[in-house]
Design a protein around this motif. Structure first.
Motif, PDB file in Angstrom:
ATOM      1  N   THR A  79     -28.474 -23.201 -22.083  1.00 42.29           N
ATOM      2  CA  THR A  79     -29.445 -22.171 -22.482  1.00 42.29           C
ATOM      3  C   THR A  79     -30.731 -22.347 -21.673  1.00 42.29           C
ATOM      4  OG1 THR A  79     -30.512 -23.520 -24.179  1.00 42.29           O
ATOM      5  CG2 THR A  79     -28.596 -22.233 -24.877  1.00 42.29           C
ATOM      6  N   ALA A  80     -31.445 -21.255 -21.572  1.00 44.20           N
ATOM      7  CA  ALA A  80     -32.738 -21.313 -20.877  1.00 44.20           C
ATOM      8  C   ALA A  80     -33.703 -22.201 -21.660  1.00 44.20           C
ATOM      9  CB  ALA A  80     -33.301 -19.916 -20.717  1.00 44.20           C
ATOM     10  N   THR A  81     -33.557 -22.223 -22.975  1.00 46.44           N
ATOM     11  CA  THR A  81     -34.389 -23.119 -23.787  1.00 46.44           C
ATOM     12  C   THR A  81     -34.206 -24.554 -23.308  1.00 46.44           C
ATOM     13  OG1 THR A  81     -34.182 -21.695 -25.724  1.00 46.44           O
ATOM     14  CG2 THR A  81     -34.759 -23.984 -26.140  1.00 46.44           C
TER      15      THR A  81
ATOM     16  N   TYR B 235     -43.167 -16.580 -24.300  1.00 48.18           N
ATOM     17  CA  TYR B 235     -41.953 -17.038 -24.984  1.00 48.18           C
ATOM     18  C   TYR B 235     -41.040 -17.676 -23.953  1.00 48.18           C
ATOM     19  CZ  TYR B 235     -37.914 -17.466 -27.948  1.00 48.18           C
ATOM     20  OH  TYR B 235     -36.863 -17.996 -28.659  1.00 48.18           O
ATOM     21  N   HIS B 236     -40.628 -18.911 -24.218  1.00 53.77           N
ATOM     22  CA  HIS B 236     -39.730 -19.632 -23.306  1.00 53.77           C
ATOM     23  C   HIS B 236     -38.557 -20.220 -24.076  1.00 53.77           C
ATOM     24  CE1 HIS B 236     -42.493 -19.362 -19.878  1.00 53.77           C
ATOM     25  NE2 HIS B 236     -43.463 -19.610 -20.736  1.00 53.77           N
ATOM     26  N   GLY B 237     -38.161 -19.575 -25.183  1.00 55.75           N
ATOM     27  CA  GLY B 237     -37.105 -20.115 -26.023  1.00 55.75           C
ATOM     28  C   GLY B 237     -37.710 -20.941 -27.137  1.00 55.75           C
TER      29      GLY B 237
ATOM     30  N   GLU C 138     -43.877 -17.643 -16.955  1.00 55.09           N
ATOM     31  CA  GLU C 138     -43.102 -16.513 -16.457  1.00 55.09           C
ATOM     32  C   GLU C 138     -43.953 -15.867 -15.361  1.00 55.09           C
ATOM     33  OE1 GLU C 138     -40.433 -13.813 -18.944  1.00 55.09           O
ATOM     34  OE2 GLU C 138     -42.167 -14.127 -20.200  1.00 55.09           O
TER      35      GLU C 138
ATOM     36  N   ASN D  26     -42.208 -11.123 -22.780  1.00 51.36           N
ATOM     37  CA  ASN D  26     -41.781 -11.224 -24.176  1.00 51.36           C
ATOM     38  C   ASN D  26     -42.798 -10.716 -25.177  1.00 51.36           C
ATOM     39  OD1 ASN D  26     -39.026 -12.477 -24.343  1.00 51.36           O
ATOM     40  ND2 ASN D  26     -39.989 -13.855 -22.886  1.00 51.36           N
TER      41      ASN D  26
ATOM     42  N   ASP E 148     -40.318 -19.773 -14.906  1.00 54.43           N
ATOM     43  CA  ASP E 148     -39.180 -19.402 -15.753  1.00 54.43           C
ATOM     44  C   ASP E 148     -38.748 -17.982 -15.375  1.00 54.43           C
ATOM     45  OD1 ASP E 148     -37.486 -18.551 -17.771  1.00 54.43           O
ATOM     46  OD2 ASP E 148     -38.652 -19.419 -19.405  1.00 54.43           O
TER      47      ASP E 148
ATOM     48  N   HIS F  55     -36.116 -13.875 -17.577  1.00 57.59           N
ATOM     49  CA  HIS F  55     -36.219 -12.417 -17.676  1.00 57.59           C
ATOM     50  C   HIS F  55     -36.637 -11.779 -16.353  1.00 57.59           C
ATOM     51  CE1 HIS F  55     -36.678 -11.749 -22.335  1.00 57.59           C
ATOM     52  NE2 HIS F  55     -35.475 -12.173 -21.980  1.00 57.59           N
TER      53      HIS F  55
ATOM     54  N   LYS G 272     -29.520 -17.080 -19.564  1.00 54.57           N
ATOM     55  CA  LYS G 272     -29.061 -15.753 -20.011  1.00 54.57           C
ATOM     56  C   LYS G 272     -27.977 -15.088 -19.153  1.00 54.57           C
ATOM     57  CE  LYS G 272     -32.925 -14.672 -23.040  1.00 54.57           C
ATOM     58  NZ  LYS G 272     -33.664 -13.627 -23.675  1.00 54.57           N
TER      59      LYS G 272
HETATM   60  C1  LIG Z   1     -38.559 -16.180 -20.405  1.00 59.44           C
HETATM   61  C2  LIG Z   1     -37.568 -16.806 -21.338  1.00 59.44           C
HETATM   62  N1  LIG Z   1     -37.260 -18.100 -21.182  1.00 59.44           N
HETATM   63  C3  LIG Z   1     -36.381 -18.710 -21.986  1.00 59.44           C
HETATM   64  C4  LIG Z   1     -35.774 -18.028 -23.009  1.00 59.44           C
HETATM   65  C5  LIG Z   1     -34.784 -18.736 -23.904  1.00 59.44           C
HETATM   66  O1  LIG Z   1     -33.513 -18.272 -23.709  1.00 59.44           O
HETATM   67  P1  LIG Z   1     -32.354 -18.781 -24.681  1.00 59.44           P
HETATM   68  O2  LIG Z   1     -32.692 -18.227 -26.038  1.00 59.44           O
HETATM   69  O3  LIG Z   1     -31.126 -18.164 -24.116  1.00 59.44           O
HETATM   70  O4  LIG Z   1     -32.354 -20.250 -24.654  1.00 59.44           O
HETATM   71  C6  LIG Z   1     -36.071 -16.693 -23.221  1.00 59.44           C
HETATM   72  C7  LIG Z   1     -35.444 -15.939 -24.321  1.00 59.44           C
HETATM   73  O5  LIG Z   1     -35.772 -14.818 -24.636  1.00 59.44           O
HETATM   74  C8  LIG Z   1     -36.979 -16.062 -22.353  1.00 59.44           C
HETATM   75  O6  LIG Z   1     -37.305 -14.783 -22.512  1.00 59.44           O
END
Ligand SMILES: Cc1ncc(COP(=O)(O)O)c(C=O)c1O
Length: 452
Positions: free
Chosen positions: A136-138, A164-166, A223, A228, A256, A259, A283
């Motif tokens: 996951t990106a998180t 928002y970064h997860g 970002e 977000n 990041d 998106h 994603k």
């Molecule tokens: C810029 C960004 N980074 C990270 C994430 C986290 O992604 P995930 O929920 O797939 O871990 C998101 C989720 O919306 C995001 O918008």
């Protein structure tokens, strides 16, 4: 709250749309009731309660830019799993690669040959030489933050207000009247994020320099444009300042692209010539199969290797994941990058993004609304303000939850799915001009209903 919309009319319109939704979705209603007996709030994950109707539509199947619900209704999907399905649903070439790999073994905790191809392709697209994979990106963000902290021996990170970064603990913090606070709704926070994080407004160079000058920030997690809290684009020259200041104060820059990949095949990093030390993305990379990765510069790689080598064991060091880098994710990623999210696909998707924003602009102008539309590559978004916000704080203040719920439900009832939480639409390689025009028509109808 948008001041030009008559709130009592809005409430009446919302009542009508809610009734229409209930009348047309009996099977989803029934499944939602069943779900409540075994699932928290009736759904498998919390965000699924956040759609504009009184309950979510349950999906029977999805293909290309469309999906069909259990009541037999088909929708043009502009949410695309909030970017997880930016490839379009079930692209055949990826589905074939997934089926082939699934039959040969899904996960072994050993490397597969595809990982080398994907690592090289990520380096070609984003300009960073070394890559690691996760699900996951998180996690890509969490692992990167750990490495940056370990290498720099600094305790904090810096993020933008309303980023928002997860579900990364360090990032769930906002500014309130200039003071840093835990973000509203930050559930079970392990520590006060003020201990781990500095928060500044996007596009504010002075605040950024003041925060970095403490020399306790391991990395800025950014970002390229905020996406977000709606699309907030960088001012001319902002990224040059961000890079100059992070270098000056010995802070790593993590970009990041999860998106902002909508800006092109190499994301905003390639489109705008950014020079991050780390890059994270997840994603859509594997056509919806869980997959994410993080890249790093040569200098970071040398220091990251040294840090890992110095640790007695790496398996419990906070960077890992048993299923990370599994063969299925990598086979899906290879097929996606080689055949689906190609340079040519992006040319078409970005042209569709322009068509979408042009259509929305016409609807705004013809109905005299004081709204605005914004675009980042193949992602478009409308704002309930005349001027697009420049910071996360301005963007949060421009939010109009009631109005957004109405425009979303109105669209959903007419076969159009927008991204929840804001008014965003994403184009996939499978999206057609007719799909975009269908949205333009529905948007004009929404605007007419509100202003009649
Ligand atoms: C810029 C960004 N980074 C990270 C994430 C986290 O992604 P995930 O929920 O797939 O871990 C998101 C989720 O919306 C995001 O918008």
């Amino acid at each position: 709250m948008n001041s030009t919309v008559d709130r009592s009319k809005l409430a009446e319109l919302m009542r009508r749309e809610t009734q229409r939704f209930v009348d047309e979705h009996p099977k989803s209603a029934e499944l939602f009731e069943q779900g409540k007996r075994s699932l928290l709030a009736g759904v498998p994950m919390p965000w699924m309660t956040q759609w504009a109707g009184p309950y979510p539509v349950f999906v029977a199947g999805a293909e290309g830019a469309r999906f069909t619900d259990v009541d037999g209704r088909t929708y043009v999907d502009f949410c695309l799993g909030d970017t997880g399905a930016m490839t379009g649903h079930a692209p055949k070439v990826a589905v074939d690669a997934i089926a082939r790999q699934a039959a040969k073994g899904i996960t072994t905790m050993l490397p597969s040959e595809d990982s080398i191809w994907v690592g090289r392709e990520m380096a070609r697209r984003f300009g960073l030489p070394y890559w690691q994979f996760c699900l996951t990106a998180t996690d890509a963000n969490r692992f990167t933050i750990r490495l940056a902290r370990e290498i720099t021996k600094r305790p904090k990170i810096l993020v933008y207000n309303w980023c928002y970064h997860g579900s990364v603990d360090e990032t769930i913090s906002t500014l309130e009247d200039g003071a840093q606070r835990t973000r509203p709704g930050n559930i079970g926070a392990p520590v006060d994020p003020a201990l781990t994080t500095r928060v500044v407004e996007f596009n504010d160079v002075e605040q950024l320099e003041k925060a970095l000058a403490h020399e306790d920030v391991a990395c800025v997690l950014a970002e390229p444009a905020l996406t977000n809290i709606g699309i907030v684009l960088p001012d001319e020259g902002y990224h040059e300042e961000l890079r100059r200041l992070t270098r000056r104060y010995g802070t790593y820059l993590v970009i990041d692209e999860t998106h902002c990949i909508c800006a092109g095949p190499g994301g905003a990093t390639r489109a705008w010539g950014l020079e991050p030390d780390f890059l994270t993305i997840g994603k859509p990379l594997a056509s919806g199969v869980p997959a994410a990765c993080y890249g790093m510069s040569e200098e970071v790689a040398v220091r990251a290797n040294a840090a890992m080598d110095a640790a007695p064991t790496t398996d419990v060091g906070g960077v890992g994941g048993t299923l990370s880098g599994n063969a299925l994710s990598l086979a899906a990623m290879r097929a996606t990058l080689e055949h689906v999210l190609t340079d040519e696909a992006f040319d078409r998707m970005i042209a569709l993004g322009e068509r979408w924003t042009d259509g929305v602009k016409r609807g705004i102008e013809e109905n005299g609304l004081d709204w605005e539309v914004q675009r980042l590559g193949c992602r478009g978004e409308y704002w309930f303000t005349r001027t697009p916000p420049r910071t996360g704080g301005e963007a949060a203040a421009a939010d109009d939850h009631e109005l957004a719920r109405f425009t979303h439900l109105f669209a959903l009832n007419r076969g159009i799915l927008l991204t929840p939480f804001h008014n965003m639409a994403l184009m996939s390689p499978a999206t057609a001009e007719d799909d975009v025009d269908a949205h333009t028509e529905v948007f004009a109808e929404t605007a007419e209903a509100l202003t009649a």
